[in-house]
Design a protein around this motif. Structure first.
Motif, PDB file in Angstrom:
ATOM      1  N   ILE A   8      44.427  41.824  38.772  1.00 33.59           N
ATOM      2  CA  ILE A   8      43.651  43.437  38.713  1.00 33.59           C
ATOM      3  C   ILE A   8      42.023  42.547  38.059  1.00 33.59           C
ATOM      4  N   SER A   9      41.479  41.947  37.820  1.00 31.90           N
ATOM      5  CA  SER A   9      40.354  41.126  37.177  1.00 31.90           C
ATOM      6  C   SER A   9      39.373  40.051  38.350  1.00 31.90           C
ATOM      7  N   GLN A  10      40.400  39.826  39.397  1.00 32.11           N
ATOM      8  CA  GLN A  10      39.657  39.597  40.434  1.00 32.11           C
ATOM      9  C   GLN A  10      39.408  40.422  41.845  1.00 32.11           C
ATOM     10  N   ILE A  11      40.430  41.859  41.452  1.00 30.22           N
ATOM     11  CA  ILE A  11      40.293  42.762  42.469  1.00 30.22           C
ATOM     12  C   ILE A  11      39.067  43.564  41.989  1.00 30.22           C
ATOM     13  N   ILE A  12      38.693  42.946  40.613  1.00 32.71           N
ATOM     14  CA  ILE A  12      37.430  43.848  39.744  1.00 32.71           C
ATOM     15  C   ILE A  12      36.112  43.079  39.914  1.00 32.71           C
ATOM     16  N   ALA A  13      36.043  41.718  40.271  1.00 34.10           N
ATOM     17  CA  ALA A  13      35.673  40.405  40.356  1.00 34.10           C
ATOM     18  C   ALA A  13      34.711  40.413  41.871  1.00 34.10           C
ATOM     19  N   PRO A  28      19.307  39.402  42.867  1.00 32.78           N
ATOM     20  CA  PRO A  28      18.988  37.901  42.576  1.00 32.78           C
ATOM     21  C   PRO A  28      18.064  38.309  41.047  1.00 32.78           C
ATOM     22  N   ASN A  29      18.453  38.081  40.137  1.00 35.84           N
ATOM     23  CA  ASN A  29      18.290  38.611  38.884  1.00 35.84           C
ATOM     24  C   ASN A  29      18.409  39.743  37.968  1.00 35.84           C
ATOM     25  N   ASP A  30      18.217  40.323  38.539  1.00 36.96           N
ATOM     26  CA  ASP A  30      18.504  41.675  38.344  1.00 36.96           C
ATOM     27  C   ASP A  30      20.206  42.265  37.065  1.00 36.96           C
ATOM     28  N   LYS A  31      19.917  42.554  36.313  1.00 38.07           N
ATOM     29  CA  LYS A  31      20.440  43.185  35.260  1.00 38.07           C
ATOM     30  C   LYS A  31      22.125  44.115  35.367  1.00 38.07           C
ATOM     31  N   LEU A  32      23.079  43.735  35.378  1.00 38.85           N
ATOM     32  CA  LEU A  32      23.795  44.602  34.709  1.00 38.85           C
ATOM     33  C   LEU A  32      24.007  45.555  34.671  1.00 38.85           C
ATOM     34  N   PRO A  33      24.738  46.606  34.275  1.00 34.90           N
ATOM     35  CA  PRO A  33      24.870  47.756  33.634  1.00 34.90           C
ATOM     36  C   PRO A  33      25.495  46.973  32.431  1.00 34.90           C
ATOM     37  N   ASN A  34      25.931  47.579  30.807  1.00 33.60           N
ATOM     38  CA  ASN A  34      26.854  46.984  29.951  1.00 33.60           C
ATOM     39  C   ASN A  34      28.119  47.718  30.594  1.00 33.60           C
ATOM     40  N   GLU A  35      29.504  46.146  29.766  1.00 36.33           N
ATOM     41  CA  GLU A  35      30.453  46.328  29.662  1.00 36.33           C
ATOM     42  C   GLU A  35      31.371  48.048  29.451  1.00 36.33           C
ATOM     43  N   ASN A  36      30.828  48.616  29.127  1.00 36.03           N
ATOM     44  CA  ASN A  36      31.317  50.141  29.029  1.00 36.03           C
ATOM     45  C   ASN A  36      30.707  51.143  30.500  1.00 36.03           C
ATOM     46  N   MET A  37      30.053  50.517  30.721  1.00 38.38           N
ATOM     47  CA  MET A  37      29.090  51.648  31.951  1.00 38.38           C
ATOM     48  C   MET A  37      29.908  50.794  32.726  1.00 38.38           C
ATOM     49  N   LEU A  38      30.144  50.195  33.470  1.00 38.29           N
ATOM     50  CA  LEU A  38      31.113  49.411  34.351  1.00 38.29           C
ATOM     51  C   LEU A  38      32.395  49.341  34.708  1.00 38.29           C
ATOM     52  N   ALA A  39      32.674  49.638  33.322  1.00 37.89           N
ATOM     53  CA  ALA A  39      33.726  49.679  32.806  1.00 37.89           C
ATOM     54  C   ALA A  39      34.581  51.496  33.493  1.00 37.89           C
ATOM     55  N   GLU A  40      33.230  52.568  33.195  1.00 38.87           N
ATOM     56  CA  GLU A  40      33.882  53.692  33.449  1.00 38.87           C
ATOM     57  C   GLU A  40      33.887  54.027  34.414  1.00 38.87           C
ATOM     58  N   GLU A  41      32.376  53.008  35.835  1.00 40.24           N
ATOM     59  CA  GLU A  41      32.128  53.215  37.139  1.00 40.24           C
ATOM     60  C   GLU A  41      33.592  52.951  37.636  1.00 40.24           C
ATOM     61  N   ARG A  46      37.308  47.688  29.675  1.00 37.24           N
ATOM     62  CA  ARG A  46      36.130  46.685  29.054  1.00 37.24           C
ATOM     63  C   ARG A  46      37.197  45.217  29.748  1.00 37.24           C
ATOM     64  N   THR A  47      37.584  45.130  28.880  1.00 35.23           N
ATOM     65  CA  THR A  47      38.636  43.918  29.065  1.00 35.23           C
ATOM     66  C   THR A  47      39.091  43.422  30.146  1.00 35.23           C
ATOM     67  N   THR A  48      38.688  43.992  31.591  1.00 34.99           N
ATOM     68  CA  THR A  48      39.072  43.824  32.651  1.00 34.99           C
ATOM     69  C   THR A  48      37.350  43.389  32.810  1.00 34.99           C
ATOM     70  N   ILE A  49      37.033  43.962  32.644  1.00 34.38           N
ATOM     71  CA  ILE A  49      35.430  43.756  33.132  1.00 34.38           C
ATOM     72  C   ILE A  49      35.278  41.927  32.671  1.00 34.38           C
ATOM     73  N   VAL A  53      34.375  39.128  34.713  1.00 30.06           N
ATOM     74  CA  VAL A  53      32.206  38.759  35.083  1.00 30.06           C
ATOM     75  C   VAL A  53      32.883  36.727  34.202  1.00 30.06           C
ATOM     76  N   LYS A  54      33.693  36.960  33.770  1.00 26.55           N
ATOM     77  CA  LYS A  54      34.069  35.263  33.328  1.00 26.55           C
ATOM     78  C   LYS A  54      34.316  34.852  34.969  1.00 26.55           C
ATOM     79  N   ILE A  55      34.973  35.432  35.568  1.00 32.57           N
ATOM     80  CA  ILE A  55      35.431  34.814  37.602  1.00 32.57           C
ATOM     81  C   ILE A  55      34.020  33.857  37.854  1.00 32.57           C
ATOM     82  N   LEU A  56      32.846  35.393  38.244  1.00 29.99           N
ATOM     83  CA  LEU A  56      32.168  35.439  38.340  1.00 29.99           C
ATOM     84  C   LEU A  56      30.855  34.504  38.097  1.00 29.99           C
TER      85      LEU A  56
END
Length: 229
Positions: A8-13, A28-41, A46-49, A53-56
């Motif tokens: 699932i982590s690869q699917i989300i990546a 490029p150089n944009d900031k991503l939403p925080n873990e909570n926001m990405l997890a909800e979206e 949050r662990t999967t997010i 992120v580690k993969i990316l």
């Protein structure tokens, strides 16, 4: 595991990659939403997010800055050494091979630039040339500015494959300059850059494809001759 044994982590990546490369939601150089926001979206934990992120990060798509957040890299997905060049041991042969590769590629690059570059991109190329010239005339290290000049040309081709080759192009310029310095031909290399970068930039500014290609060919060929390649 899920979806045909894809974690699932690869699917989300992959999903986040789509947001960057396909949907252009993050640049490029944009900031991503925080873990909570990405997890909800994305409807995951949050662990999967965090794992996605580690993969990316490993793939040079994202970078994590402590205390600031997660950002898209300046050149997402571009590896520092995608071809494993740093592992080649015969550096003299490597420099010769670099020159041969550039002799084929870079005259064609400037033709694309003349045809496709915006006025602002051409101004950036000229600015890079001027910066390198100032450093050379001042007797200061100019390798980084030289790399930026050739990188600006590659980016202005509007060819995504050539842009992906930027690390190789930059490494070839860096290796050529360092080899020239240690081999006692550093002054010849700097004069080559000073004279021929200006000629290349002038032809690009005039949008003269034939002139720019010939000037680039001469610049690289001159470097090969000066170094005995």
């Amino acid at each position: 595991m899920a979806n045909g044994f894809i974690p699932i982590s690869q699917i989300i990546a992959n999903r986040i990659s789509d947001m960057i490369f396909l949907e252009k939601k993050y640049k490029p150089n944009d900031k991503l939403p925080n873990e909570n926001m990405l997890a909800e979206e994305l409807g995951v934990s949050r662990t999967t997010i965090r794992e996605a992120v580690k993969i990316l990060v490993a793939n040079k798509v994202l970078t994590v800055e402590r205390g600031r957040g997660t950002f898209v890299t300046a050149n997402p997905g571009v590896q520092d050494d995608p071809l494993g060049i740093s592992y080649l041991k015969d550096k003299k042969k490597l420099v010769q091979n670099w020159f041969e590769m550039r002799l084929v590629l870079e005259p064609a690059n400037v033709r694309f630039v003349v045809e496709r570059a915006s006025d602002d991109e051409i101004k950036e190329i000229i600015a890079c040339e001027r910066k390198a010239a100032e450093l050379i005339l001042a007797g200061e290290p100019y390798a980084e500015a030289d790399q930026q000049f050739h990188a600006a040309i590659a980016k202005a081709t509007h060819n995504s494959v050539i842009e992906l080759m930027l690390p190789a192009i930059e490494a070839s310029v860096r290796d050529a300059i360092s080899t020239a310095i240690y081999g006692g031909t550093g002054e010849l290399a700097s004069q080559n850059a000073l004279t021929n970068h200006r000629m290349i930039a002038d032809f690009i500014e005039k949008r003269d494809a034939d002139g720019a290609a010939l000037a680039m060919y001469y610049h690289i060929k001159r470097g090969m001759i000066d170094m005995g390649c």
